[in-house]
Design a protein around this motif. Structure first.
Motif, PDB file in Angstrom:
ATOM      1  N   SER A  24       0.833  -1.207   0.000  1.00  7.49           N
ATOM      2  CA  SER A  24       0.000   0.000   0.000  1.00  7.49           C
ATOM      3  C   SER A  24       0.864   1.252   0.000  1.00  7.49           C
ATOM      4  CB  SER A  24      -0.938   0.003   1.213  1.00  7.49           C
ATOM      5  OG  SER A  24      -1.809  -1.099   1.175  1.00  7.49           O
ATOM      6  N   CYS A  25       1.967   1.199   0.733  1.00  9.92           N
ATOM      7  CA  CYS A  25       2.926   2.315   0.693  1.00  9.92           C
ATOM      8  C   CYS A  25       3.471   2.490  -0.715  1.00  9.92           C
ATOM      9  CB  CYS A  25       4.082   2.063   1.657  1.00  9.92           C
ATOM     10  SG  CYS A  25       3.715   2.353   3.395  1.00  9.92           S
ATOM     11  N   GLY A  26       3.817   1.370  -1.334  1.00 16.38           N
ATOM     12  CA  GLY A  26       4.397   1.425  -2.666  1.00 16.38           C
ATOM     13  C   GLY A  26       3.434   1.960  -3.707  1.00 16.38           C
ATOM     14  N   ALA A  27       2.139   1.678  -3.527  1.00 12.55           N
ATOM     15  CA  ALA A  27       1.149   2.116  -4.505  1.00 12.55           C
ATOM     16  C   ALA A  27       1.032   3.632  -4.573  1.00 12.55           C
ATOM     17  CB  ALA A  27      -0.211   1.503  -4.176  1.00 12.55           C
ATOM     18  N   THR A  28       1.302   4.306  -3.461  1.00  7.22           N
ATOM     19  CA  THR A  28       1.158   5.772  -3.415  1.00  7.22           C
ATOM     20  C   THR A  28       2.490   6.483  -3.201  1.00  7.22           C
ATOM     21  OG1 THR A  28       0.675   5.621  -1.037  1.00  7.22           O
ATOM     22  CG2 THR A  28      -1.197   5.648  -2.545  1.00  7.22           C
ATOM     23  N   PHE A  29       3.555   5.718  -3.086  1.00  6.58           N
ATOM     24  CA  PHE A  29       4.859   6.288  -2.771  1.00  6.58           C
ATOM     25  C   PHE A  29       5.313   7.323  -3.804  1.00  6.58           C
ATOM     26  CE2 PHE A  29       9.485   6.314  -2.702  1.00  6.58           C
ATOM     27  CZ  PHE A  29       9.774   6.377  -1.348  1.00  6.58           C
ATOM     28  N   ILE A  30       5.011   7.032  -5.058  1.00  9.63           N
ATOM     29  CA  ILE A  30       5.523   7.862  -6.142  1.00  9.63           C
ATOM     30  C   ILE A  30       4.777   9.185  -6.287  1.00  9.63           C
ATOM     31  CG2 ILE A  30       4.040   7.059  -8.027  1.00  9.63           C
ATOM     32  CD1 ILE A  30       7.877   7.349  -8.170  1.00  9.63           C
ATOM     33  N   SER A  31       3.611   9.300  -5.639  1.00 10.57           N
ATOM     34  CA  SER A  31       2.751  10.471  -5.838  1.00 10.57           C
ATOM     35  C   SER A  31       3.454  11.787  -5.517  1.00 10.57           C
ATOM     36  CB  SER A  31       1.483  10.346  -4.982  1.00 10.57           C
ATOM     37  OG  SER A  31       0.746   9.203  -5.348  1.00 10.57           O
ATOM     38  N   SER A  32       4.225  11.813  -4.441  1.00 10.13           N
ATOM     39  CA  SER A  32       4.905  13.049  -4.047  1.00 10.13           C
ATOM     40  C   SER A  32       6.006  13.457  -5.009  1.00 10.13           C
ATOM     41  CB  SER A  32       5.493  12.891  -2.639  1.00 10.13           C
ATOM     42  OG  SER A  32       4.475  12.724  -1.683  1.00 10.13           O
ATOM     43  N   LEU A  33       6.401  12.526  -5.879  1.00  8.31           N
ATOM     44  CA  LEU A  33       7.470  12.820  -6.836  1.00  8.31           C
ATOM     45  C   LEU A  33       6.948  13.326  -8.177  1.00  8.31           C
ATOM     46  CD1 LEU A  33       9.766   9.734  -6.164  1.00  8.31           C
ATOM     47  CD2 LEU A  33       9.988  12.027  -5.223  1.00  8.31           C
ATOM     48  N   PHE A  34       5.633  13.293  -8.368  1.00  2.55           N
ATOM     49  CA  PHE A  34       5.078  13.745  -9.635  1.00  2.55           C
ATOM     50  C   PHE A  34       5.427  15.203  -9.967  1.00  2.55           C
ATOM     51  CE2 PHE A  34       1.455  10.441 -10.193  1.00  2.55           C
ATOM     52  CZ  PHE A  34       2.419   9.508 -10.518  1.00  2.55           C
ATOM     53  N   PRO A  35       5.402  16.112  -8.988  1.00  4.08           N
ATOM     54  CA  PRO A  35       5.810  17.488  -9.318  1.00  4.08           C
ATOM     55  C   PRO A  35       7.243  17.573  -9.838  1.00  4.08           C
ATOM     56  CG  PRO A  35       4.624  17.457  -7.252  1.00  4.08           C
ATOM     57  CD  PRO A  35       4.863  16.028  -7.617  1.00  4.08           C
ATOM     58  N   LEU A  36       8.116  16.713  -9.307  1.00  2.59           N
ATOM     59  CA  LEU A  36       9.506  16.702  -9.777  1.00  2.59           C
ATOM     60  C   LEU A  36       9.600  16.160 -11.198  1.00  2.59           C
ATOM     61  CD1 LEU A  36      11.291  15.413  -6.556  1.00  2.59           C
ATOM     62  CD2 LEU A  36      11.046  17.762  -7.349  1.00  2.59           C
ATOM     63  N   TYR A  37       8.850  15.089 -11.451  1.00  3.53           N
ATOM     64  CA  TYR A  37       8.812  14.565 -12.811  1.00  3.53           C
ATOM     65  C   TYR A  37       8.215  15.594 -13.772  1.00  3.53           C
ATOM     66  CZ  TYR A  37      10.051   9.798 -11.394  1.00  3.53           C
ATOM     67  OH  TYR A  37      10.702   8.699 -10.934  1.00  3.53           O
ATOM     68  N   SER A  38       7.195  16.291 -13.304  1.00  6.61           N
ATOM     69  CA  SER A  38       6.562  17.314 -14.139  1.00  6.61           C
ATOM     70  C   SER A  38       7.544  18.401 -14.523  1.00  6.61           C
ATOM     71  CB  SER A  38       5.375  17.924 -13.385  1.00  6.61           C
ATOM     72  OG  SER A  38       4.795  18.969 -14.129  1.00  6.61           O
ATOM     73  N   LYS A 138     -10.277  -6.582   9.246  1.00  7.38           N
ATOM     74  CA  LYS A 138     -10.267  -5.200   9.735  1.00  7.38           C
ATOM     75  C   LYS A 138      -8.849  -4.638   9.775  1.00  7.38           C
ATOM     76  CE  LYS A 138     -14.416  -5.732  12.610  1.00  7.38           C
ATOM     77  NZ  LYS A 138     -14.931  -5.812  13.990  1.00  7.38           N
ATOM     78  N   LEU A 139      -7.910  -5.439  10.251  1.00 11.63           N
ATOM     79  CA  LEU A 139      -6.520  -4.992  10.303  1.00 11.63           C
ATOM     80  C   LEU A 139      -5.953  -4.779   8.902  1.00 11.63           C
ATOM     81  CD1 LEU A 139      -5.078  -7.229  13.175  1.00 11.63           C
ATOM     82  CD2 LEU A 139      -5.497  -4.756  13.238  1.00 11.63           C
ATOM     83  N   SER A 140      -6.368  -5.623   7.963  1.00 11.76           N
ATOM     84  CA  SER A 140      -5.917  -5.463   6.582  1.00 11.76           C
ATOM     85  C   SER A 140      -6.377  -4.125   6.021  1.00 11.76           C
ATOM     86  CB  SER A 140      -6.454  -6.610   5.728  1.00 11.76           C
ATOM     87  OG  SER A 140      -6.091  -6.443   4.369  1.00 11.76           O
ATOM     88  N   GLY A 141      -7.641  -3.788   6.265  1.00 14.26           N
ATOM     89  CA  GLY A 141      -8.156  -2.490   5.820  1.00 14.26           C
ATOM     90  C   GLY A 141      -7.412  -1.333   6.462  1.00 14.26           C
ATOM     91  N   ALA A 142      -7.087  -1.501   7.742  1.00 16.67           N
ATOM     92  CA  ALA A 142      -6.334  -0.454   8.446  1.00 16.67           C
ATOM     93  C   ALA A 142      -4.933  -0.299   7.862  1.00 16.67           C
ATOM     94  CB  ALA A 142      -6.251  -0.776   9.933  1.00 16.67           C
ATOM     95  N   MET A 143      -4.298  -1.434   7.518  1.00 17.00           N
ATOM     96  CA  MET A 143      -2.952  -1.387   6.936  1.00 17.00           C
ATOM     97  C   MET A 143      -2.971  -0.705   5.565  1.00 17.00           C
ATOM     98  SD  MET A 143      -0.794  -2.654   9.091  1.00 17.00           S
ATOM     99  CE  MET A 143      -1.826  -1.860  10.317  1.00 17.00           C
ATOM    100  N   VAL A 144      -4.018  -0.954   4.792  1.00 14.86           N
ATOM    101  CA  VAL A 144      -4.153  -0.316   3.474  1.00 14.86           C
ATOM    102  C   VAL A 144      -4.251   1.200   3.631  1.00 14.86           C
ATOM    103  CG1 VAL A 144      -5.653  -0.011   1.474  1.00 14.86           C
ATOM    104  CG2 VAL A 144      -5.162  -2.317   2.324  1.00 14.86           C
ATOM    105  N   ASN A 145      -5.127   1.637   4.524  1.00 12.62           N
ATOM    106  CA  ASN A 145      -5.294   3.080   4.744  1.00 12.62           C
ATOM    107  C   ASN A 145      -4.023   3.714   5.290  1.00 12.62           C
ATOM    108  OD1 ASN A 145      -7.989   3.127   3.888  1.00 12.62           O
ATOM    109  ND2 ASN A 145      -8.749   2.578   5.911  1.00 12.62           N
TER     110      ASN A 145
END
Length: 201
Positions: A24-38, A138-145
């Motif tokens: 889940s971290c990996g799925a959104t990890f790159i988001s903060s780097l989009f401005p740099l790529y832009s 429930k814990l799985s959902g919490a880990m995803v969030n």
């Protein structure tokens, strides 16, 4: 005997929840780097929007297909390949020299997380005793969030710390993350067990 099985089940559940968190971290990890790529590739607002959109566009059909076929293909095999694809996606982001490689990497990440999401819950349930299934879900959902929040936060802190687009720093962190993730899954998560109240010590 029963106590040993229960203890093993708890350990497997914890390890699988760790993998869920890391993916889940990996799925959104790159988001903060989009401005740099832009800035680096001089991407327009439309191109950045497409970079976000292709992820969802490929994730949903992958989720439905893998969710339906996961048991037939083998849950653990699908989970392994989803991690492999995440690693390939990350490497493409690191070595990208054109916009199309960014799009390809984003598509692969969508396929990877779609495949992972489509099978992770089923695999987790099979790793967990019946009494703990509700808690595990429930814990799985919490880990995803938690992972969705931690991914951009961690990458944002790294970008802020290095104050520049450093592929070396980024690659070291991401490579370490995927090594931990892969070892945590392939080395420790075992095949599913069936629990029965008729078993004796």
């Amino acid at each position: 005997m029963i106590n040993e099985i229960i203890l093993e089940s708890r350990e497997d559940m914890k390890k699988m929840l760790w993998v869920v968190l890391m993916m889940s971290c990996g799925a959104t990890f790159i988001s903060s780097l989009f401005p740099l790529y832009s800035e680096y590739y001089q991407l327009s607002s439309l191109e950045i929007t497409i970079l976000f959109a292709v992820y969802a566009a490929i994730l949903l059909p992958t989720l439905f297909v893998v969710g339906a076929k996961g048991n037939a293909w083998g849950l653990k095999r699908v989970l392994r390949w989803s991690i492999y694809l995440s690693i390939v996606s990350t490497l493409l982001f690191l070595v990208s020299f054109s916009v199309w490689i960014l799009y390809t990497a984003r598509l692969l990440e969508g396929i990877a997380y779609g495949a992972f999401t489509g099978t992770a819950s089923a695999f987790l349930i099979k790793q967990t005793s019946q009494k703990k299934v509700s808690t595990a879900v429930k814990l799985s959902g919490a880990m995803v969030n938690l992972g969705f929040g931690l991914g951009p936060a961690i990458s944002g802190l790294i970008v802020h710390a290095i104050c520049a687009f450093s592929a070396t720093s980024f690659s070291v962190f991401v490579s370490a993350r995927y090594v931990i993730e892969f070892l945590g899954f392939s080395g420790n998560v075992t095949e599913s067990r069936k629990f029965s109240s008729n078993k004796t010590c």
